[in-house]
Write a protein that holds these residues in place. Sequence first.
Motif, PDB file in Angstrom:
ATOM      1  N   ARG A  86       0.830  -1.214   0.000  1.00 15.12           N
ATOM      2  CA  ARG A  86       0.000   0.000   0.000  1.00 15.12           C
ATOM      3  C   ARG A  86       0.856   1.251   0.000  1.00 15.12           C
ATOM      4  NH1 ARG A  86      -3.987  -2.352   3.483  1.00 15.12           N
ATOM      5  NH2 ARG A  86      -3.293  -1.147   5.267  1.00 15.12           N
ATOM      6  N   ARG A  89       2.356   1.573  -3.602  1.00 16.15           N
ATOM      7  CA  ARG A  89       1.378   2.055  -4.575  1.00 16.15           C
ATOM      8  C   ARG A  89       1.229   3.556  -4.439  1.00 16.15           C
ATOM      9  NH1 ARG A  89      -2.675  -2.195  -2.422  1.00 16.15           N
ATOM     10  NH2 ARG A  89      -1.687  -4.061  -3.223  1.00 16.15           N
ATOM     11  N   SER A 102     -14.319   8.402 -15.631  1.00  8.35           N
ATOM     12  CA  SER A 102     -14.722   7.700 -14.418  1.00  8.35           C
ATOM     13  C   SER A 102     -13.547   7.466 -13.475  1.00  8.35           C
ATOM     14  CB  SER A 102     -15.387   6.363 -14.776  1.00  8.35           C
ATOM     15  OG  SER A 102     -14.452   5.531 -15.402  1.00  8.35           O
ATOM     16  N   SER A 103     -12.393   8.074 -13.754  1.00  8.66           N
ATOM     17  CA  SER A 103     -11.258   7.782 -12.885  1.00  8.66           C
ATOM     18  C   SER A 103     -11.169   8.741 -11.700  1.00  8.66           C
ATOM     19  CB  SER A 103      -9.953   7.778 -13.681  1.00  8.66           C
ATOM     20  OG  SER A 103      -9.643   9.077 -14.088  1.00  8.66           O
ATOM     21  N   ASN A 105     -13.449  10.362  -8.416  1.00  8.67           N
ATOM     22  CA  ASN A 105     -14.654  10.128  -7.626  1.00  8.67           C
ATOM     23  C   ASN A 105     -15.605  11.318  -7.762  1.00  8.67           C
ATOM     24  OD1 ASN A 105     -16.561   9.601  -5.683  1.00  8.67           O
ATOM     25  ND2 ASN A 105     -15.088   8.810  -4.210  1.00  8.67           N
ATOM     26  N   TYR A 108     -16.422  14.027  -4.700  1.00  8.62           N
ATOM     27  CA  TYR A 108     -15.482  14.961  -4.075  1.00  8.62           C
ATOM     28  C   TYR A 108     -14.956  15.944  -5.105  1.00  8.62           C
ATOM     29  CZ  TYR A 108     -15.412  11.525  -0.347  1.00  8.62           C
ATOM     30  OH  TYR A 108     -15.774  10.676   0.642  1.00  8.62           O
TER      31      TYR A 108
ATOM     32  N   TYR B 141     -17.307  -7.951  -0.340  1.00  7.39           N
ATOM     33  CA  TYR B 141     -16.555  -9.191  -0.251  1.00  7.39           C
ATOM     34  C   TYR B 141     -16.977 -10.228  -1.273  1.00  7.39           C
ATOM     35  CZ  TYR B 141     -14.229  -7.197   3.677  1.00  7.39           C
ATOM     36  OH  TYR B 141     -13.463  -6.374   4.443  1.00  7.39           O
ATOM     37  N   PHE B 225     -12.492   4.803 -10.757  1.00 11.67           N
ATOM     38  CA  PHE B 225     -11.798   5.542  -9.707  1.00 11.67           C
ATOM     39  C   PHE B 225     -11.520   4.671  -8.488  1.00 11.67           C
ATOM     40  CE2 PHE B 225     -15.158   6.174  -6.663  1.00 11.67           C
ATOM     41  CZ  PHE B 225     -16.321   6.237  -7.406  1.00 11.67           C
ATOM     42  N   GLU B 227     -10.445   1.558  -8.725  1.00 18.40           N
ATOM     43  CA  GLU B 227      -9.175   0.952  -9.105  1.00 18.40           C
ATOM     44  C   GLU B 227      -8.041   1.977  -8.947  1.00 18.40           C
ATOM     45  OE1 GLU B 227      -9.171  -0.461 -13.103  1.00 18.40           O
ATOM     46  OE2 GLU B 227      -8.243  -2.353 -12.535  1.00 18.40           O
ATOM     47  N   GLU B 229      -7.921   4.523  -6.927  1.00 18.36           N
ATOM     48  CA  GLU B 229      -7.627   4.741  -5.510  1.00 18.36           C
ATOM     49  C   GLU B 229      -6.816   3.582  -4.949  1.00 18.36           C
ATOM     50  OE1 GLU B 229      -7.859   7.242  -3.500  1.00 18.36           O
ATOM     51  OE2 GLU B 229      -8.746   8.483  -5.070  1.00 18.36           O
ATOM     52  N   ARG B 230      -7.181   2.387  -5.378  1.00 21.37           N
ATOM     53  CA  ARG B 230      -6.437   1.217  -4.913  1.00 21.37           C
ATOM     54  C   ARG B 230      -4.984   1.306  -5.387  1.00 21.37           C
ATOM     55  NH1 ARG B 230      -8.505  -3.029  -2.731  1.00 21.37           N
ATOM     56  NH2 ARG B 230     -10.618  -2.867  -3.496  1.00 21.37           N
ATOM     57  N   GLY B 233      -2.806   3.217  -3.210  1.00 17.75           N
ATOM     58  CA  GLY B 233      -2.511   2.714  -1.884  1.00 17.75           C
ATOM     59  C   GLY B 233      -3.639   2.787  -0.884  1.00 17.75           C
ATOM     60  N   SER B 235      -6.679   1.537   1.404  1.00 19.19           N
ATOM     61  CA  SER B 235      -7.021   0.240   1.978  1.00 19.19           C
ATOM     62  C   SER B 235      -8.493  -0.070   1.710  1.00 19.19           C
ATOM     63  CB  SER B 235      -6.770   0.272   3.477  1.00 19.19           C
ATOM     64  OG  SER B 235      -7.560   1.284   4.056  1.00 19.19           O
ATOM     65  N   ARG B 238     -10.820   2.191   3.647  1.00 20.48           N
ATOM     66  CA  ARG B 238     -10.868   3.518   3.073  1.00 20.48           C
ATOM     67  C   ARG B 238     -11.716   3.540   1.808  1.00 20.48           C
ATOM     68  NH1 ARG B 238      -8.062   7.894   3.977  1.00 20.48           N
ATOM     69  NH2 ARG B 238      -8.011   9.412   2.294  1.00 20.48           N
ATOM     70  N   PHE B 241     -15.512   3.200   2.916  1.00 19.87           N
ATOM     71  CA  PHE B 241     -16.136   4.316   3.625  1.00 19.87           C
ATOM     72  C   PHE B 241     -15.940   5.655   2.937  1.00 19.87           C
ATOM     73  CE2 PHE B 241     -16.032   1.132   6.939  1.00 19.87           C
ATOM     74  CZ  PHE B 241     -17.319   1.266   7.429  1.00 19.87           C
ATOM     75  N   ARG B 242     -14.780   5.826   2.344  1.00 21.28           N
ATOM     76  CA  ARG B 242     -14.490   7.149   1.786  1.00 21.28           C
ATOM     77  C   ARG B 242     -14.910   7.245   0.317  1.00 21.28           C
ATOM     78  NH1 ARG B 242     -13.501  12.254   3.321  1.00 21.28           N
ATOM     79  NH2 ARG B 242     -12.131  13.304   1.870  1.00 21.28           N
ATOM     80  N   HIS B 243     -14.936   6.113  -0.366  1.00 17.08           N
ATOM     81  CA  HIS B 243     -15.186   6.219  -1.802  1.00 17.08           C
ATOM     82  C   HIS B 243     -16.469   5.563  -2.284  1.00 17.08           C
ATOM     83  CE1 HIS B 243     -11.518   8.317  -2.669  1.00 17.08           C
ATOM     84  NE2 HIS B 243     -10.901   7.503  -1.829  1.00 17.08           N
ATOM     85  N   PRO B 246     -20.094   7.092   0.062  1.00 16.16           N
ATOM     86  CA  PRO B 246     -20.578   8.424  -0.317  1.00 16.16           C
ATOM     87  C   PRO B 246     -21.251   8.440  -1.686  1.00 16.16           C
ATOM     88  CG  PRO B 246     -18.394   8.594   0.609  1.00 16.16           C
ATOM     89  CD  PRO B 246     -18.672   7.131   0.443  1.00 16.16           C
ATOM     90  N   ASN B 247     -20.835   7.546  -2.544  1.00 20.48           N
ATOM     91  CA  ASN B 247     -21.477   7.481  -3.850  1.00 20.48           C
ATOM     92  C   ASN B 247     -22.858   6.835  -3.795  1.00 20.48           C
ATOM     93  OD1 ASN B 247     -19.967   8.408  -6.373  1.00 20.48           O
ATOM     94  ND2 ASN B 247     -18.350   7.569  -5.071  1.00 20.48           N
TER      95      ASN B 247
END
Lengths: 330, 332
Positions: A86, A89, A102-103, A105, A108, B141, B225, B227, B229-230, B233, B235, B238, B241-243, B246-247
Motif C-alpha cells: 500500500r 502504490r 470515471s477515474s 470520484n 469529491y 466481499y 476511480f 481501481e 484509488e487502490r 494505496g 485500503s 478507506r 467508507f471514503r469512496h 458516499p457514492n
Amino acid sequence: MTETTLNIEGLKTYFFTEAGIVKAVDGISFNLKKGESLGLVGESGSGKTVTALSVLRIVPKPGRIIDGKVEFNGDDLFKKTEKEMRRIRGSEIAIIFQDPSSSLNPVYNVETQLRDVIIAHQNIPKKEARKKLIELLETVELPDAETRMREYPHQFSGGMKQRVAIARALALEPTLLFADEPTTNLDVTIQAQVLDLLNDLKKRFGMSLVMITHDMGIIAKMTTRVVVLYAGRVCEIAKTYDLFERPRHPYTEALLAAVPRLDRRKTLRVIPGNIPNLIEPPTGCRFHPRCNYATQTCKEDIPVLEEIEPEHFVACHEWRNISLKGERSH
Amino acid sequence: MASNKKEEKPKEKPKRRSAGQWAVAWRRFQRNKAGVFGLIIVMAVFFVGIFGSFFAPYPARPDTGAYAPFYEKPSQVRKPPSWLDPEQPNKWKYLFGTTPIGTDVFSDVIHGTKYTIYVGLVVTIITMALSIVVGAIAGFYGRWVDNLLMRTAEVFLVFPSLLFILVFVRIFTLTVGEPFWTIPIVNVQIPAGLTIVILILALFNWASNARMIRGEFLRVRELEFIEAERALGASNIRIIFRHILPNLLSSVIVVSTLTIAYAILLEAAVSFLGFGDVNTITWGQILQENFSEMRTVWWAEIFPGIAILLTVFGFNLLGDGLSDALNPRLRE
C-alpha cells in the motif's frame, strides 16, 4: 550500465471465471531500465493492463497472480506484505487509467480528492498539502488551478480530467509510472497535448514510464523500447526504431501494417481473425491461427524468446526463414 | 483595494458544495412540481408532529387506558364534523367530529402525528443501517459472503411479512409490562409497545433495501476511480467508507424516503388489525378503535384515513422527486 527499475520474470496472472480459467497473462518477462520509456503494445485482451495491475498487485477478483517474479529496484514485490505494498502504490509506482470520465470520484471536488492522497501517504498538514497541490496542478498545466481545484469532476472536460488524473498519479512523485492508454478516450488534439505533457513530466521527475497502448503512433512518439504482447505472451522486444524498421515477429509486422497512413495510397490492412479465446488458447505459438507464415511446428511447440541480435528478442519459430516488412515498406 | 477585496472574498469562504452535485440535484428537484408538493406535505407533517400539541384544540388523551371515556359529557359523543352539523352553532368546534367515546378526532389525528413520524423515522433508520451494513459487506466481499447474506435476505423476502409481523408483535407486546420505557441518560420516554412494533417492522424490512444497496455497491465498485484509488494505496476500509458509500448516498436518501412511507403504512395496518400498542393513539389505532361504528360515525374513520393517505402520498412523491433529481444517469 544503467540500473534496472523493474524486472518481470515469468509473470502469470489467471482469472478464475465460471466459464473457465482465463490465462490473461501467461509467462511474460521483460525489464525496464531507470528513466526509460517502454511501450507495451498489443490488441485489447493481450494482457497489457493486467500486467500493470499485477505489478501493483491490484488484480481484481477473480484474477490471481499464479506465478512469476516482479522485482522493483531489486526488491521482490510479491514477497511484500499488503501493508508494504500500500505504501509502494502511489508513492513508488503509480498508474494512469484509460477513462478520465470515471477515474475521479464524482462526490469529491478535485482538491479534496488529491489532498487525501497526499495526506494519506505523507502525513503533512492540510495547508501544506494544499500548497503542494496547487503547484502540482500547475505542473500538469491545469489553468487557474487554485480556483478550479474546488470544482467537481463533472465540471471538467475529458482532457482536463486526464490532467487531474495525471496530477493525482504524480502527487507522491513515483519513480515508475504506468500510463494505461491515457489518451484513448480523448480528442486527437488533446491527445497530443497530454502526450507532450507526459513526456515533459517524465523528464522533469526523472521517472521511468511504461506506456500501455495499441496505438503504434503513440509508441513511435513516446518510447525508446517496445514489448509486443499477444494473447498473454511476449512476441517481441526491441528498440522502437528497430521494431519499426525490422520487425521480426509476424504479429509485429501485421500491427505495423494496420497503422493508417496518409502518405501511401493503399487500403488499410487488417489482421484476419480475432484475439483468441484465452480460456483455451491455441496450442504452440498463440498467433499461429492468424499467421501467414505458420508451419506445423508453430501449431505444436511454444516458441521461446530468443535474443537474435543485441537487445532484440523475438519468440517465433520461423524468424530465420521469413523476411518481414518494416513500417516504411508498407 | 476595494475591488481587490471583492474578488478575493469568494476564495476565502468557498461554498464547498455550491457547485457540487447537491446543488445540481436541488435545482433539478425544484423543477419537479410533484416532488415539491410532496416536500410541502412532508414538511407539514413534521410541523404538526413537532408543534401539534401547542395548537391542538383538545389535550392529548392520558397515556394509558385508551378506552376509558375521556370527555365526560355524553353530549360530546358521536358528534359529526361541526361544519356539517346544523345543530352546532360553532362551526370550528369539532372539525373532524367526535368518536363514540367522546374524543375529538381532529385532536387525535394531530396528537397521533408525532407517533407517525416516530414510526417512519426509527423504522427507516434501523432498516437502512441494517441494509447498508449487509449490502456493503455482501457487495464488497462477494463470493460466499455475498451468497450467504443474499440468501438470508431472500428468506426474509419470501416470508408473508405482514403475517409474521403480526405474530411477532403479539408475542412481544404481551411480554411488555409498563407502557413506557425510559431511555437512560437522556431521560426520554418512549412508548414501549410501539417501539416493539417498530423493531419488528425494521427486522422484516431490511432485505429488499439490502439487495438494492448491494447492487449499487457492485456498480460503484467496478468504476475506474476505485481501481485508481487502490493503485494509490488506499485500503479496503478507506475504499468502502471514503469512496463507495458516499457514492451511494443519493440512492440511500431516495430509498429512505420511500421506506418511511412504507413503514407508516405498515404500522397503520398492524394497529388497524388490532395488534398495535393500545397505549399510543397512532392513526392506525384511531381507525381500529372506531371501526365497529364505522357506518354511523364514519368521520372517525375517514379523517385519520385521509391523514395516512396524504402522508404516505407525500413521502412517495418526495421520494420519486428525489430519485429523479439524484439519478446520476440524468445528471447534467
